[in-house]
Design a protein around this motif. Structure first.
Motif, PDB file in Angstrom:
ATOM      1  N   PRO A   1      23.723 -40.511  27.528  1.00 45.41           N
ATOM      2  CA  PRO A   1      24.754 -40.396  26.496  1.00 45.41           C
ATOM      3  C   PRO A   1      24.786 -39.021  25.840  1.00 45.41           C
ATOM      4  O   PRO A   1      23.777 -38.306  25.792  1.00 45.41           O
ATOM      5  CB  PRO A   1      24.326 -41.432  25.444  1.00 45.41           C
ATOM      6  CG  PRO A   1      23.263 -42.264  26.076  1.00 45.41           C
ATOM      7  CD  PRO A   1      22.619 -41.394  27.102  1.00 45.41           C
ATOM      8  N   GLY A   2      25.968 -38.685  25.316  1.00 40.93           N
ATOM      9  CA  GLY A   2      26.100 -37.584  24.366  1.00 40.93           C
ATOM     10  C   GLY A   2      25.782 -38.120  22.981  1.00 40.93           C
ATOM     11  O   GLY A   2      25.164 -39.183  22.843  1.00 40.93           O
ATOM     12  N   TYR A   3      26.215 -37.402  21.951  1.00 41.20           N
ATOM     13  CA  TYR A   3      25.903 -37.842  20.581  1.00 41.20           C
ATOM     14  C   TYR A   3      26.561 -39.183  20.260  1.00 41.20           C
ATOM     15  O   TYR A   3      27.740 -39.381  20.529  1.00 41.20           O
ATOM     16  CB  TYR A   3      26.392 -36.809  19.565  1.00 41.20           C
ATOM     17  CG  TYR A   3      25.686 -35.492  19.698  1.00 41.20           C
ATOM     18  CD1 TYR A   3      24.316 -35.400  19.486  1.00 41.20           C
ATOM     19  CD2 TYR A   3      26.388 -34.352  20.055  1.00 41.20           C
ATOM     20  CE1 TYR A   3      23.658 -34.187  19.632  1.00 41.20           C
ATOM     21  CE2 TYR A   3      25.737 -33.134  20.196  1.00 41.20           C
ATOM     22  CZ  TYR A   3      24.372 -33.059  19.983  1.00 41.20           C
ATOM     23  OH  TYR A   3      23.728 -31.869  20.136  1.00 41.20           O
TER      24      TYR A   3
ATOM     25  N   ALA B   1      16.148 -49.806  29.786  1.00 43.32           N
ATOM     26  CA  ALA B   1      15.042 -49.174  29.051  1.00 43.32           C
ATOM     27  C   ALA B   1      15.673 -48.237  28.029  1.00 43.32           C
ATOM     28  O   ALA B   1      16.030 -47.104  28.355  1.00 43.32           O
ATOM     29  CB  ALA B   1      14.135 -48.416  30.016  1.00 43.32           C
ATOM     30  N   CYS B   2      15.822 -48.746  26.806  1.00 46.52           N
ATOM     31  CA  CYS B   2      16.607 -48.026  25.788  1.00 46.52           C
ATOM     32  C   CYS B   2      15.750 -47.546  24.616  1.00 46.52           C
ATOM     33  O   CYS B   2      16.187 -46.684  23.850  1.00 46.52           O
ATOM     34  CB  CYS B   2      17.726 -48.952  25.300  1.00 46.52           C
ATOM     35  SG  CYS B   2      18.920 -48.186  24.213  1.00 46.52           S
ATOM     36  N   ALA B   3      14.532 -48.087  24.466  1.00 45.79           N
ATOM     37  CA  ALA B   3      13.704 -47.685  23.319  1.00 45.79           C
ATOM     38  C   ALA B   3      13.431 -46.185  23.376  1.00 45.79           C
ATOM     39  O   ALA B   3      13.095 -45.650  24.436  1.00 45.79           O
ATOM     40  CB  ALA B   3      12.388 -48.450  23.320  1.00 45.79           C
TER      41      ALA B   3
ATOM     42  N   ARG C   1       8.909 -59.139  19.772  1.00 48.42           N
ATOM     43  CA  ARG C   1       8.324 -57.838  19.428  1.00 48.42           C
ATOM     44  C   ARG C   1       7.493 -57.348  20.593  1.00 48.42           C
ATOM     45  O   ARG C   1       6.697 -58.089  21.160  1.00 48.42           O
ATOM     46  CB  ARG C   1       7.443 -57.986  18.190  1.00 48.42           C
ATOM     47  CG  ARG C   1       8.264 -58.029  16.943  1.00 48.42           C
ATOM     48  CD  ARG C   1       7.402 -58.020  15.734  1.00 48.42           C
ATOM     49  NE  ARG C   1       7.105 -56.673  15.297  1.00 48.42           N
ATOM     50  CZ  ARG C   1       6.306 -56.404  14.265  1.00 48.42           C
ATOM     51  NH1 ARG C   1       5.720 -57.373  13.603  1.00 48.42           N
ATOM     52  NH2 ARG C   1       6.099 -55.163  13.889  1.00 48.42           N
ATOM     53  N   CYS C   2       7.706 -56.097  20.936  1.00 46.41           N
ATOM     54  CA  CYS C   2       6.946 -55.510  22.038  1.00 46.41           C
ATOM     55  C   CYS C   2       6.965 -53.998  21.866  1.00 46.41           C
ATOM     56  O   CYS C   2       8.018 -53.400  21.642  1.00 46.41           O
ATOM     57  CB  CYS C   2       7.602 -55.912  23.364  1.00 46.41           C
ATOM     58  SG  CYS C   2       6.912 -55.088  24.809  1.00 46.41           S
ATOM     59  N   ASP C   3       5.789 -53.403  21.949  1.00 43.65           N
ATOM     60  CA  ASP C   3       5.684 -51.944  21.890  1.00 43.65           C
ATOM     61  C   ASP C   3       5.644 -51.440  23.333  1.00 43.65           C
ATOM     62  O   ASP C   3       4.716 -51.757  24.081  1.00 43.65           O
ATOM     63  CB  ASP C   3       4.391 -51.573  21.144  1.00 43.65           C
ATOM     64  CG  ASP C   3       4.208 -50.065  21.043  1.00 43.65           C
ATOM     65  OD1 ASP C   3       4.881 -49.311  21.767  1.00 43.65           O
ATOM     66  OD2 ASP C   3       3.355 -49.663  20.223  1.00 43.65           O
ATOM     67  N   VAL C   4       6.654 -50.670  23.722  1.00 42.70           N
ATOM     68  CA  VAL C   4       6.740 -50.256  25.129  1.00 42.70           C
ATOM     69  C   VAL C   4       5.597 -49.342  25.559  1.00 42.70           C
ATOM     70  O   VAL C   4       5.383 -49.153  26.763  1.00 42.70           O
ATOM     71  CB  VAL C   4       8.098 -49.578  25.452  1.00 42.70           C
ATOM     72  CG1 VAL C   4       9.246 -50.563  25.369  1.00 42.70           C
ATOM     73  CG2 VAL C   4       8.341 -48.343  24.595  1.00 42.70           C
ATOM     74  N   THR C   5       4.859 -48.796  24.591  1.00 49.06           N
ATOM     75  CA  THR C   5       3.724 -47.942  24.971  1.00 49.06           C
ATOM     76  C   THR C   5       2.480 -48.771  25.295  1.00 49.06           C
ATOM     77  O   THR C   5       1.495 -48.231  25.790  1.00 49.06           O
ATOM     78  CB  THR C   5       3.371 -46.928  23.854  1.00 49.06           C
ATOM     79  OG1 THR C   5       2.888 -47.634  22.718  1.00 49.06           O
ATOM     80  CG2 THR C   5       4.573 -46.084  23.478  1.00 49.06           C
ATOM     81  N   ASN C   6       2.542 -50.072  24.995  1.00 46.77           N
ATOM     82  CA  ASN C   6       1.403 -50.955  25.262  1.00 46.77           C
ATOM     83  C   ASN C   6       1.609 -51.633  26.623  1.00 46.77           C
ATOM     84  O   ASN C   6       2.356 -52.605  26.742  1.00 46.77           O
ATOM     85  CB  ASN C   6       1.295 -51.979  24.124  1.00 46.77           C
ATOM     86  CG  ASN C   6       0.122 -52.908  24.296  1.00 46.77           C
ATOM     87  OD1 ASN C   6      -0.331 -53.178  25.419  1.00 46.77           O
ATOM     88  ND2 ASN C   6      -0.386 -53.414  23.192  1.00 46.77           N
TER      89      ASN C   6
END
Ligand code: NAD
Length: 261
Positions: free
Chosen positions: A196-198, A97-99, A65-70
């Motif tokens: 990516p597209g949809y 970096a996909c989050a 678990r990791c919050d990329v904003t932290n």
């Protein structure tokens, strides 16, 4: 040419959707993966498949678990992944970096706090991920590759969707990539965006729940007659990570089925 054997890649947003599918792609290409996400655990079916392929290939797989904003948490996690990767004999090579998050709301009503939240995850979170990936690689004097998931929404405003904050964030990621490429090139750390597209994932399912009519607009622009599936992005992501893309740096690879806005 596109092998990731002996390489470990960190993937944010790796619990589900595009992120976990790209984790499967990395392992299919012979690499090891460390999936990071704010969710407590990854999607069970995909996680089981990922582990099955990893076992057959002798690759390593982990979930944290990791919050990329932290920022502190991203720093700690990237350092720990690199240490573990050395023990497993597959040194740290880079990240995807996909989050990312999405919120559909008219600009007339968009609260500034919500706008900030989208930018915090989609822009600052991507920056934290790239920064600490690159620091680990630089300090170890090893080359590597960073793939940042942007979106075709960085280039176009999707008709029928009120997604100003999201679109702004994805344009920022594309420009961030070009800017980071200036600094990282000297260290042989390549960085590129994949736009990516949809894609049918939980993210677009939510948009369709809120506004089912929008699917018609999406399909009207779908030149191949379908939306994307997460699997459509496996080979493009592996290509950008691999040494097959050794001279691809600061680029944007748009994978959208030729979408016409
Ligand atoms: P998704 O919602 O299924 O996956 C996003 C993942 O990011 C989730 O697992 C979520 O928990 C994680 N996440 C969110 N905030 C986080 C945080 N602060 N720290 C760590 N993890 C966090 O959506 P998806 O469609 O798989 O999207 C993946 C990426 O692809 C996103 O960046 C998205 O913007 C991008 N993208 C998606 C589409 C699409 O049509 N689905 C199109 C273009 C780009």
């Amino acid at each position: 040419l596109f092998s990731l054997e002996g390489k470990t890649v960190a993937i944010t947003g790796g619990a589900r959707g595009l992120g976990i599918t790209l984790a499967i792609a990395v392992v299919e290409a012979g690499g090891s993966v460390a999936c990071l996400d704010i969710l407590e655990q990854p999607s069970a079916d995909e996680w089981a498949l990922l582990n099955k392929i990893a076992k057959a290939n002798g690759s390593s797989v982990s979930y944290q678990r990791c919050d990329v904003t932290n920022e502190d948490s991203v720093d700690e996690v990237m350092t720990a992944i690199a240490t573990e990767a050395d023990k497993n004999g597959a040194p740290f090579w880079g990240c995807i970096a996909c989050a990312g998050i999405q919120q559909q709301l008219s600009a007339f009503d968009y609260p500034a706090a919500d706008f900030d939240r989208i930018l915090k995850v989609n822009v600052t979170g991507v920056f934290n991920t790239c920064k600490y990936t690159a620091r680990v690689l630089r300090d170890r004097k090893t080359p590597g590759s960073i793939v940042m998931i942007a979106s075709m929404s960085g280039n176009i405003a999707n008709r029928g969707l009120a997604c100003t904050a999201y679109n702004t964030s994805k344009a920022a990621v594309q420009q961030m990539c070009r800017s980071l490429a200036q600094e990282f090139g000297e260290y042989q750390i390549r960085c590129n965006t994949l736009s990516p597209g949809y894609i049918r994932t939980a993210m677009t399912d939510q948009l369709l729940i809120e506004n089912p009519e929008v699917e018609k607009t999406w399909m009207a622009g779908a030149l191949l007659g379908r939306l994307g599936a997460p699997e459509d992005f496996k080979a493009p992501a592996v290509f950008l990570l691999s040494e097959g893309a050794s001279f691809v740096h600061g680029s944007d690879l748009r994978v959208d089925g030729g979408h016409c806005a």
